[in-house]
Motif scaffolding. Structure first.
Motif, PDB file in Angstrom:
ATOM      1  N   VAL A 131      10.070  -6.708  -0.623  1.00 20.51           N
ATOM      2  CA  VAL A 131       9.378  -7.141  -1.834  1.00 20.51           C
ATOM      3  C   VAL A 131      10.248  -8.152  -2.568  1.00 20.51           C
ATOM      4  N   GLU A 132       9.613  -9.199  -3.086  1.00 19.70           N
ATOM      5  CA  GLU A 132      10.310 -10.255  -3.822  1.00 19.70           C
ATOM      6  C   GLU A 132       9.712 -10.364  -5.213  1.00 19.70           C
ATOM      7  N   GLY A 133      10.560 -10.261  -6.218  1.00 19.10           N
ATOM      8  CA  GLY A 133      10.119 -10.379  -7.597  1.00 19.10           C
ATOM      9  C   GLY A 133      10.810 -11.524  -8.303  1.00 19.10           C
ATOM     10  N   SER A 134      10.391 -11.775  -9.534  1.00 19.16           N
ATOM     11  CA  SER A 134      10.992 -12.869 -10.300  1.00 19.16           C
ATOM     12  C   SER A 134      12.410 -12.543 -10.753  1.00 19.16           C
ATOM     13  N   LYS A 135      12.776 -11.250 -10.773  1.00 15.01           N
ATOM     14  CA  LYS A 135      14.105 -10.848 -11.221  1.00 15.01           C
ATOM     15  C   LYS A 135      14.995 -10.333 -10.096  1.00 15.01           C
ATOM     16  N   ALA A 136      14.404  -9.769  -9.055  1.00 13.52           N
ATOM     17  CA  ALA A 136      15.209  -9.162  -7.988  1.00 13.52           C
ATOM     18  C   ALA A 136      14.377  -9.049  -6.719  1.00 13.52           C
ATOM     19  N   GLU A 137      15.074  -8.732  -5.627  1.00 18.37           N
ATOM     20  CA  GLU A 137      14.433  -8.517  -4.337  1.00 18.37           C
ATOM     21  C   GLU A 137      14.931  -7.197  -3.762  1.00 18.37           C
ATOM     22  N   GLY A 138      14.175  -6.651  -2.826  1.00 20.24           N
ATOM     23  CA  GLY A 138      14.595  -5.398  -2.213  1.00 20.24           C
ATOM     24  C   GLY A 138      13.607  -4.917  -1.182  1.00 20.24           C
ATOM     25  N   LYS A 139      13.616  -3.611  -0.967  1.00 16.41           N
ATOM     26  CA  LYS A 139      12.736  -2.994   0.019  1.00 16.41           C
ATOM     27  C   LYS A 139      12.144  -1.719  -0.568  1.00 16.41           C
ATOM     28  N   TYR A 140      10.876  -1.511  -0.282  1.00 13.88           N
ATOM     29  CA  TYR A 140      10.152  -0.362  -0.814  1.00 13.88           C
ATOM     30  C   TYR A 140       9.838   0.608   0.320  1.00 13.88           C
ATOM     31  N   TYR A 141      10.163   1.890   0.111  1.00 12.15           N
ATOM     32  CA  TYR A 141       9.897   2.944   1.087  1.00 12.15           C
ATOM     33  C   TYR A 141       8.899   3.929   0.474  1.00 12.15           C
ATOM     34  N   ALA A 142       7.894   4.306   1.243  1.00 14.51           N
ATOM     35  CA  ALA A 142       6.875   5.218   0.727  1.00 14.51           C
ATOM     36  C   ALA A 142       6.491   6.238   1.789  1.00 14.51           C
ATOM     37  N   THR A 143       6.242   7.457   1.343  1.00 16.54           N
ATOM     38  CA  THR A 143       5.728   8.525   2.195  1.00 16.54           C
ATOM     39  C   THR A 143       4.354   8.919   1.681  1.00 16.54           C
ATOM     40  N   LEU A 144       3.381   8.953   2.580  1.00 12.96           N
ATOM     41  CA  LEU A 144       2.004   9.220   2.189  1.00 12.96           C
ATOM     42  C   LEU A 144       1.467  10.448   2.916  1.00 12.96           C
ATOM     43  N   LEU A 145       0.511  11.080   2.277  1.00 11.13           N
ATOM     44  CA  LEU A 145      -0.143  12.252   2.847  1.00 11.13           C
ATOM     45  C   LEU A 145      -1.650  12.066   2.716  1.00 11.13           C
ATOM     46  N   ARG A 146      -2.374  12.456   3.751  1.00  8.76           N
ATOM     47  CA  ARG A 146      -3.833  12.344   3.744  1.00  8.76           C
ATOM     48  C   ARG A 146      -4.442  13.741   3.770  1.00  8.76           C
ATOM     49  N   GLU A 147      -5.239  14.041   2.765  1.00  7.47           N
ATOM     50  CA  GLU A 147      -5.914  15.324   2.662  1.00  7.47           C
ATOM     51  C   GLU A 147      -7.381  15.088   2.348  1.00  7.47           C
ATOM     52  N   ASN A 148      -8.241  15.762   3.118  1.00  7.80           N
ATOM     53  CA  ASN A 148      -9.690  15.628   2.925  1.00  7.80           C
ATOM     54  C   ASN A 148     -10.132  14.166   2.956  1.00  7.80           C
ATOM     55  N   GLY A 149      -9.495  13.391   3.840  1.00  9.02           N
ATOM     56  CA  GLY A 149      -9.867  11.994   4.000  1.00  9.02           C
ATOM     57  C   GLY A 149      -9.329  11.063   2.934  1.00  9.02           C
ATOM     58  N   ARG A 150      -8.485  11.549   2.037  1.00 11.07           N
ATOM     59  CA  ARG A 150      -7.988  10.738   0.925  1.00 11.07           C
ATOM     60  C   ARG A 150      -6.469  10.614   0.998  1.00 11.07           C
ATOM     61  N   TRP A 151      -5.976   9.363   1.027  1.00 14.50           N
ATOM     62  CA  TRP A 151      -4.539   9.104   1.072  1.00 14.50           C
ATOM     63  C   TRP A 151      -3.949   9.167  -0.332  1.00 14.50           C
ATOM     64  N   SER A 152      -2.697   9.608  -0.409  1.00  9.00           N
ATOM     65  CA  SER A 152      -1.949   9.552  -1.664  1.00  9.00           C
ATOM     66  C   SER A 152      -0.477   9.339  -1.335  1.00  9.00           C
ATOM     67  N   VAL A 153       0.203   8.580  -2.183  1.00  7.88           N
ATOM     68  CA  VAL A 153       1.639   8.360  -2.029  1.00  7.88           C
ATOM     69  C   VAL A 153       2.352   9.519  -2.708  1.00  7.88           C
ATOM     70  N   ILE A 154       3.064  10.323  -1.919  1.00 12.31           N
ATOM     71  CA  ILE A 154       3.708  11.502  -2.492  1.00 12.31           C
ATOM     72  C   ILE A 154       5.152  11.222  -2.914  1.00 12.31           C
ATOM     73  N   SER A 155       5.747  10.159  -2.397  1.00 13.95           N
ATOM     74  CA  SER A 155       7.089   9.786  -2.846  1.00 13.95           C
ATOM     75  C   SER A 155       7.342   8.325  -2.503  1.00 13.95           C
ATOM     76  N   GLY A 156       8.174   7.683  -3.311  1.00 17.98           N
ATOM     77  CA  GLY A 156       8.510   6.286  -3.072  1.00 17.98           C
ATOM     78  C   GLY A 156       9.899   5.972  -3.601  1.00 17.98           C
ATOM     79  N   ARG A 157      10.523   4.971  -3.004  1.00 18.79           N
ATOM     80  CA  ARG A 157      11.865   4.577  -3.434  1.00 18.79           C
ATOM     81  C   ARG A 157      12.021   3.077  -3.262  1.00 18.79           C
ATOM     82  N   LEU A 158      12.600   2.436  -4.272  1.00 17.45           N
ATOM     83  CA  LEU A 158      12.838   1.000  -4.242  1.00 17.45           C
ATOM     84  C   LEU A 158      14.335   0.762  -4.095  1.00 17.45           C
ATOM     85  N   GLU A 159      14.725   0.129  -2.987  1.00 21.31           N
ATOM     86  CA  GLU A 159      16.128  -0.198  -2.735  1.00 21.31           C
ATOM     87  C   GLU A 159      16.320  -1.689  -2.991  1.00 21.31           C
TER      88      GLU A 159
END
Length: 324
Positions: free
Chosen positions: A104-132
Protein backbone atom coordinates in the motif's frame (compact mmCIF):
# COMPACT_ATOMS: atom_id res chain seq x y z
CA UNK A 1 45.46 -27.34 -62.25
CA UNK A 2 44.78 -24.27 -60.16
CA UNK A 3 42.05 -23.78 -57.60
CA UNK A 4 40.16 -20.54 -57.24
CA UNK A 5 39.36 -19.11 -53.85
CA UNK A 6 35.78 -20.31 -54.21
CA UNK A 7 36.96 -23.85 -54.88
CA UNK A 8 39.46 -23.97 -52.01
CA UNK A 9 38.61 -26.52 -49.31
CA UNK A 10 37.54 -25.21 -45.90
CA UNK A 11 40.07 -25.38 -43.13
CA UNK A 12 39.32 -27.82 -40.36
CA UNK A 13 37.15 -26.24 -37.69
CA UNK A 14 36.15 -23.27 -39.86
CA UNK A 15 32.40 -22.61 -39.69
CA UNK A 16 30.40 -22.96 -42.85
CA UNK A 17 28.31 -19.99 -43.97
CA UNK A 18 25.58 -22.39 -45.05
CA UNK A 19 25.49 -24.07 -41.64
CA UNK A 20 25.27 -20.65 -39.97
CA UNK A 21 22.37 -19.70 -42.18
CA UNK A 22 20.65 -23.04 -41.50
CA UNK A 23 20.84 -22.53 -37.71
CA UNK A 24 19.30 -19.07 -37.69
CA UNK A 25 15.68 -20.23 -38.15
CA UNK A 26 16.08 -22.66 -35.26
CA UNK A 27 17.59 -19.96 -33.05
CA UNK A 28 14.72 -17.60 -33.86
CA UNK A 29 12.21 -20.40 -33.26
CA UNK A 30 13.77 -21.24 -29.89
CA UNK A 31 13.74 -17.60 -28.80
CA UNK A 32 10.15 -17.28 -29.92
CA UNK A 33 9.07 -20.37 -27.97
CA UNK A 34 10.88 -19.13 -24.86
CA UNK A 35 9.22 -15.73 -25.14
CA UNK A 36 5.83 -17.36 -25.61
CA UNK A 37 6.41 -19.57 -22.57
CA UNK A 38 7.40 -16.58 -20.41
CA UNK A 39 4.33 -14.65 -21.58
CA UNK A 40 2.12 -17.66 -20.85
CA UNK A 41 3.47 -18.00 -17.31
CA UNK A 42 3.10 -14.26 -16.75
CA UNK A 43 -0.47 -14.46 -18.00
CA UNK A 44 -1.32 -17.31 -15.66
CA UNK A 45 0.20 -15.50 -12.66
CA UNK A 46 -1.59 -12.30 -13.59
CA UNK A 47 -4.89 -14.15 -13.93
CA UNK A 48 -4.48 -15.74 -10.49
CA UNK A 49 -3.70 -12.36 -8.90
CA UNK A 50 -6.69 -10.83 -10.69
CA UNK A 51 -8.96 -13.61 -9.44
CA UNK A 52 -7.86 -12.98 -5.84
CA UNK A 53 -8.17 -9.20 -6.17
CA UNK A 54 -11.60 -9.48 -7.77
CA UNK A 55 -12.86 -12.03 -5.24
CA UNK A 56 -15.18 -11.00 -2.46
CA UNK A 57 -12.40 -11.61 0.07
CA UNK A 58 -9.94 -9.50 -1.93
CA UNK A 59 -12.37 -6.60 -2.35
CA UNK A 60 -13.29 -6.68 1.34
CA UNK A 61 -9.60 -6.69 2.33
CA UNK A 62 -8.90 -3.55 0.29
CA UNK A 63 -12.09 -1.81 1.42
CA UNK A 64 -11.34 -2.51 5.08
CA UNK A 65 -7.87 -1.01 4.65
CA UNK A 66 -9.17 2.13 2.93
CA UNK A 67 -11.91 2.66 5.53
CA UNK A 68 -9.63 2.20 8.54
CA UNK A 69 -9.05 5.45 10.49
CA UNK A 70 -5.78 4.06 11.87
CA UNK A 71 -4.55 3.30 8.34
CA UNK A 72 -5.45 6.79 7.11
CA UNK A 73 -3.69 8.33 10.09
CA UNK A 74 -0.49 6.40 9.36
CA UNK A 75 -0.54 6.42 5.55
CA UNK A 76 -2.33 9.63 4.73
CA UNK A 77 -4.36 9.51 1.55
CA UNK A 78 -4.10 5.99 0.12
CA UNK A 79 -2.92 6.40 -3.46
CA UNK A 80 -2.44 2.83 -4.57
CA UNK A 81 -2.60 -0.79 -3.40
CA UNK A 82 -0.76 -3.71 -4.93
CA UNK A 83 -2.08 -7.07 -6.02
CA UNK A 84 -3.24 -9.12 -3.03
CA UNK A 85 -1.35 -12.37 -2.55
CA UNK A 86 -2.08 -15.27 -0.23
CA UNK A 87 -4.66 -18.01 -0.04
CA UNK A 88 -8.46 -18.12 -0.21
CA UNK A 89 -10.30 -21.29 0.77
CA UNK A 90 -14.07 -21.62 0.27
CA UNK A 91 -15.81 -24.67 1.71
CA UNK A 92 -19.31 -26.07 1.69
CA UNK A 93 -22.03 -24.67 3.88
CA UNK A 94 -20.97 -21.07 3.27
CA UNK A 95 -17.75 -21.32 5.30
CA UNK A 96 -14.17 -20.48 4.39
CA UNK A 97 -11.01 -18.67 5.39
CA UNK A 98 -8.39 -16.49 3.75
CA UNK A 99 -5.02 -14.96 4.56
CA UNK A 100 -4.03 -12.08 2.26
CA UNK A 101 -1.40 -9.37 2.05
CA UNK A 102 -0.93 -6.38 -0.23
CA UNK A 103 1.44 -3.46 -0.60
CA UNK A 104 0.00 0.00 0.00
CA UNK A 105 1.23 3.49 -0.89
CA UNK A 106 -0.03 6.60 0.87
CA UNK A 107 0.74 10.29 0.78
CA UNK A 108 2.63 10.03 4.09
CA UNK A 109 4.05 6.50 4.16
CA UNK A 110 4.24 3.13 2.44
CA UNK A 111 4.03 -0.41 3.74
CA UNK A 112 2.26 -3.74 3.58
CA UNK A 113 -1.14 -4.77 4.85
CA UNK A 114 -1.85 -8.27 6.22
CA UNK A 115 -5.40 -9.50 6.79
CA UNK A 116 -7.04 -12.70 8.00
CA UNK A 117 -10.62 -13.33 6.92
CA UNK A 118 -13.31 -15.78 7.91
CA UNK A 119 -16.39 -16.77 5.93
CA UNK A 120 -19.53 -17.79 7.80
CA UNK A 121 -22.95 -18.40 6.26
CA UNK A 122 -21.64 -17.14 2.93
CA UNK A 123 -20.47 -13.81 4.39
CA UNK A 124 -16.80 -12.75 4.58
CA UNK A 125 -15.43 -10.66 7.43
CA UNK A 126 -11.93 -9.45 8.28
CA UNK A 127 -11.20 -10.80 11.74
CA UNK A 128 -7.72 -9.30 12.11
CA UNK A 129 -5.40 -6.97 10.24
CA UNK A 130 -1.95 -5.47 10.60
CA UNK A 131 -0.18 -2.65 8.77
CA UNK A 132 3.61 -2.97 8.53
CA UNK A 133 5.15 0.36 7.49
CA UNK A 134 8.49 0.66 5.74
CA UNK A 135 9.82 2.73 8.65
CA UNK A 136 9.41 -0.29 10.94
CA UNK A 137 6.16 0.62 12.65
CA UNK A 138 3.53 -2.10 13.08
CA UNK A 139 -0.06 -0.94 13.47
CA UNK A 140 -2.91 -3.34 14.30
CA UNK A 141 -6.10 -2.57 12.40
CA UNK A 142 -9.59 -3.49 13.44
CA UNK A 143 -11.48 -6.01 11.35
CA UNK A 144 -14.54 -5.24 9.30
CA UNK A 145 -17.67 -4.45 11.23
CA UNK A 146 -20.04 -7.35 11.62
CA UNK A 147 -23.70 -7.01 10.83
CA UNK A 148 -25.62 -5.88 13.91
CA UNK A 149 -27.25 -8.73 15.75
CA UNK A 150 -31.00 -8.77 16.03
CA UNK A 151 -32.19 -7.66 19.48
CA UNK A 152 -33.14 -10.53 21.74
CA UNK A 153 -35.97 -10.02 24.15
CA UNK A 154 -35.87 -11.80 27.51
CA UNK A 155 -38.65 -14.10 26.35
CA UNK A 156 -36.94 -15.04 23.08
CA UNK A 157 -34.89 -18.24 23.31
CA UNK A 158 -31.23 -17.88 22.37
CA UNK A 159 -30.08 -20.41 19.80
CA UNK A 160 -27.67 -22.92 21.30
CA UNK A 161 -24.31 -23.56 19.68
CA UNK A 162 -23.41 -26.88 18.08
CA UNK A 163 -22.84 -29.86 20.39
CA UNK A 164 -19.24 -30.30 21.54
CA UNK A 165 -19.21 -33.90 20.28
CA UNK A 166 -21.25 -36.41 18.38
CA UNK A 167 -21.10 -39.80 16.74
CA UNK A 168 -18.21 -42.24 17.12
CA UNK A 169 -15.34 -41.41 19.48
CA UNK A 170 -11.67 -42.30 19.02
CA UNK A 171 -10.64 -45.16 21.31
CA UNK A 172 -7.43 -44.80 23.32
CA UNK A 173 -5.63 -47.49 25.32
CA UNK A 174 -2.03 -46.94 26.36
CA UNK A 175 -1.83 -50.49 27.69
CA UNK A 176 -2.33 -51.82 24.16
CA UNK A 177 1.33 -50.96 23.45
CA UNK A 178 4.15 -52.80 25.21
CA UNK A 179 6.68 -49.95 25.22
CA UNK A 180 6.71 -46.27 24.34
CA UNK A 181 9.39 -43.89 23.05
CA UNK A 182 9.39 -40.14 23.86
CA UNK A 183 9.59 -37.75 20.90
CA UNK A 184 10.40 -34.03 20.92
CA UNK A 185 9.07 -32.12 17.93
CA UNK A 186 12.13 -30.12 16.72
CA UNK A 187 12.01 -26.39 17.58
CA UNK A 188 8.48 -26.77 18.96
CA UNK A 189 7.26 -26.80 22.54
CA UNK A 190 5.52 -30.11 21.84
CA UNK A 191 6.33 -33.52 23.28
CA UNK A 192 4.64 -36.84 22.56
CA UNK A 193 5.16 -40.59 22.74
CA UNK A 194 4.97 -43.23 20.03
CA UNK A 195 5.16 -47.03 20.21
CA UNK A 196 8.79 -48.09 20.58
CA UNK A 197 8.63 -50.42 17.59
CA UNK A 198 7.26 -47.78 15.20
CA UNK A 199 9.57 -46.32 12.55
CA UNK A 200 10.36 -42.64 12.21
CA UNK A 201 9.60 -41.53 8.65
CA UNK A 202 10.07 -37.80 9.17
CA UNK A 203 10.94 -35.51 12.06
CA UNK A 204 11.34 -31.86 11.04
CA UNK A 205 10.43 -28.42 12.32
CA UNK A 206 7.09 -28.29 10.55
CA UNK A 207 6.19 -31.94 10.09
CA UNK A 208 6.64 -35.40 11.52
CA UNK A 209 5.52 -38.92 10.66
CA UNK A 210 5.69 -42.33 12.32
CA UNK A 211 4.46 -45.73 11.10
CA UNK A 212 4.45 -49.32 12.37
CA UNK A 213 6.73 -51.76 10.60
CA UNK A 214 3.89 -53.30 8.60
CA UNK A 215 2.97 -49.80 7.30
CA UNK A 216 -0.71 -50.49 8.05
CA UNK A 217 -1.18 -47.28 10.05
CA UNK A 218 0.37 -43.83 10.37
CA UNK A 219 0.65 -40.76 12.56
CA UNK A 220 1.44 -37.54 10.72
CA UNK A 221 1.73 -33.98 12.02
CA UNK A 222 2.03 -30.64 10.25
CA UNK A 223 2.38 -27.01 11.43
CA UNK A 224 1.53 -23.74 9.68
CA UNK A 225 2.55 -20.29 10.96
CA UNK A 226 0.13 -17.39 10.46
CA UNK A 227 2.81 -14.80 11.44
CA UNK A 228 0.15 -12.85 13.30
CA UNK A 229 -2.29 -13.55 16.08
CA UNK A 230 -5.80 -14.34 14.95
CA UNK A 231 -8.90 -14.81 17.09
CA UNK A 232 -9.44 -18.52 16.53
CA UNK A 233 -12.54 -18.73 18.71
CA UNK A 234 -14.82 -18.01 15.72
CA UNK A 235 -12.89 -20.57 13.67
CA UNK A 236 -13.54 -23.26 16.28
CA UNK A 237 -17.23 -22.38 16.32
CA UNK A 238 -17.34 -22.69 12.54
CA UNK A 239 -15.52 -26.03 12.58
CA UNK A 240 -17.91 -27.43 15.20
CA UNK A 241 -20.94 -26.26 13.25
CA UNK A 242 -19.57 -27.78 10.07
CA UNK A 243 -18.73 -31.09 11.79
CA UNK A 244 -22.21 -31.34 13.30
CA UNK A 245 -23.74 -30.81 9.86
CA UNK A 246 -21.41 -33.38 8.28
CA UNK A 247 -22.34 -35.93 10.93
CA UNK A 248 -26.02 -35.30 10.31
CA UNK A 249 -25.45 -35.91 6.60
CA UNK A 250 -23.45 -39.05 7.50
CA UNK A 251 -20.33 -37.67 5.82
CA UNK A 252 -18.17 -38.35 8.90
CA UNK A 253 -18.21 -40.99 11.64
CA UNK A 254 -17.94 -38.60 14.56
CA UNK A 255 -16.35 -35.48 16.00
CA UNK A 256 -15.38 -33.96 19.34
CA UNK A 257 -14.00 -30.71 20.65
CA UNK A 258 -10.55 -31.62 22.00
CA UNK A 259 -8.13 -29.08 23.46
CA UNK A 260 -4.50 -30.05 24.02
CA UNK A 261 -2.67 -27.76 26.42
CA UNK A 262 -2.98 -24.20 25.09
CA UNK A 263 -4.21 -25.44 21.70
CA UNK A 264 -7.91 -25.37 20.97
CA UNK A 265 -8.92 -28.05 18.51
CA UNK A 266 -11.48 -30.41 17.07
CA UNK A 267 -11.11 -34.11 16.27
CA UNK A 268 -12.99 -35.74 13.39
CA UNK A 269 -13.29 -39.40 12.40
CA UNK A 270 -13.80 -40.02 8.71
CA UNK A 271 -14.06 -43.01 6.38
CA UNK A 272 -13.69 -42.79 2.63
CA UNK A 273 -15.55 -44.88 0.12
CA UNK A 274 -12.55 -47.20 -0.27
CA UNK A 275 -12.49 -47.88 3.48
CA UNK A 276 -9.52 -45.64 4.32
CA UNK A 277 -10.24 -44.44 7.87
CA UNK A 278 -8.70 -41.40 9.54
CA UNK A 279 -8.86 -39.35 12.70
CA UNK A 280 -7.95 -35.70 12.01
CA UNK A 281 -7.22 -33.17 14.74
CA UNK A 282 -7.03 -29.49 13.79
CA UNK A 283 -5.86 -27.11 16.50
CA UNK A 284 -4.70 -23.53 17.01
CA UNK A 285 -2.49 -21.89 19.61
CA UNK A 286 -0.63 -18.60 20.02
CA UNK A 287 3.13 -18.08 20.26
CA UNK A 288 4.99 -14.85 21.08
CA UNK A 289 7.37 -15.29 18.12
CA UNK A 290 5.15 -16.47 15.26
CA UNK A 291 1.64 -15.41 16.21
CA UNK A 292 -1.02 -18.08 15.83
CA UNK A 293 0.10 -21.57 14.81
CA UNK A 294 -2.16 -24.13 13.18
CA UNK A 295 -1.49 -27.82 13.88
CA UNK A 296 -2.97 -30.72 11.92
CA UNK A 297 -2.54 -34.27 13.21
CA UNK A 298 -3.57 -37.10 10.93
CA UNK A 299 -3.96 -40.63 12.30
CA UNK A 300 -5.20 -43.35 10.01
CA UNK A 301 -5.13 -46.73 8.34
CA UNK A 302 -5.96 -47.94 4.81
CA UNK A 303 -8.77 -50.30 5.85
CA UNK A 304 -11.42 -50.33 8.60
CA UNK A 305 -9.88 -53.54 9.98
CA UNK A 306 -6.41 -52.00 10.22
CA UNK A 307 -7.82 -48.88 11.84
CA UNK A 308 -9.70 -50.94 14.42
CA UNK A 309 -6.50 -52.86 15.21
CA UNK A 310 -4.34 -49.75 15.61
CA UNK A 311 -7.00 -47.37 16.96
CA UNK A 312 -6.09 -47.83 20.67
CA UNK A 313 -2.45 -46.97 19.93
CA UNK A 314 -3.36 -44.03 17.68
CA UNK A 315 -5.65 -42.61 20.34
CA UNK A 316 -2.95 -43.07 22.97
CA UNK A 317 -0.42 -41.19 20.81
CA UNK A 318 -2.83 -38.28 20.57
CA UNK A 319 -3.46 -38.34 24.32
CA UNK A 320 0.29 -38.32 25.02
CA UNK A 321 0.87 -34.91 23.42
CA UNK A 322 2.05 -32.25 25.85
CA UNK A 323 3.14 -28.62 25.57
CA UNK A 324 5.95 -27.30 27.73
Amino acid sequence: MSLSSSDAPLEAGAPSQDSGRSLKPWIFLGCGCLTLFVLLIAGIVGFVFYQIKDSEAGRLTERTLRESPAAREALGEIRDTGWPIGSVSVEGGGSGKASLSMSVEGSKAEGKYYATLLRENGRWSVISGRLELNDGRSIPLEGSAAAPAAPVTPEAPVAAGPPASGGQALRSDRAAVAAWTPVAWPDQAIRLEVPADWEQVELAKRSLEFRPKDRKAYFHGNLVYFDQKIPFGPIMETLLTKAAAQLKREEILGYARKDIGPAQGILQLERRGDGHTTAVWNGYFDTPEFGTVSVTLLLGAPTPEDFQRYEPALGAILDSIRFH
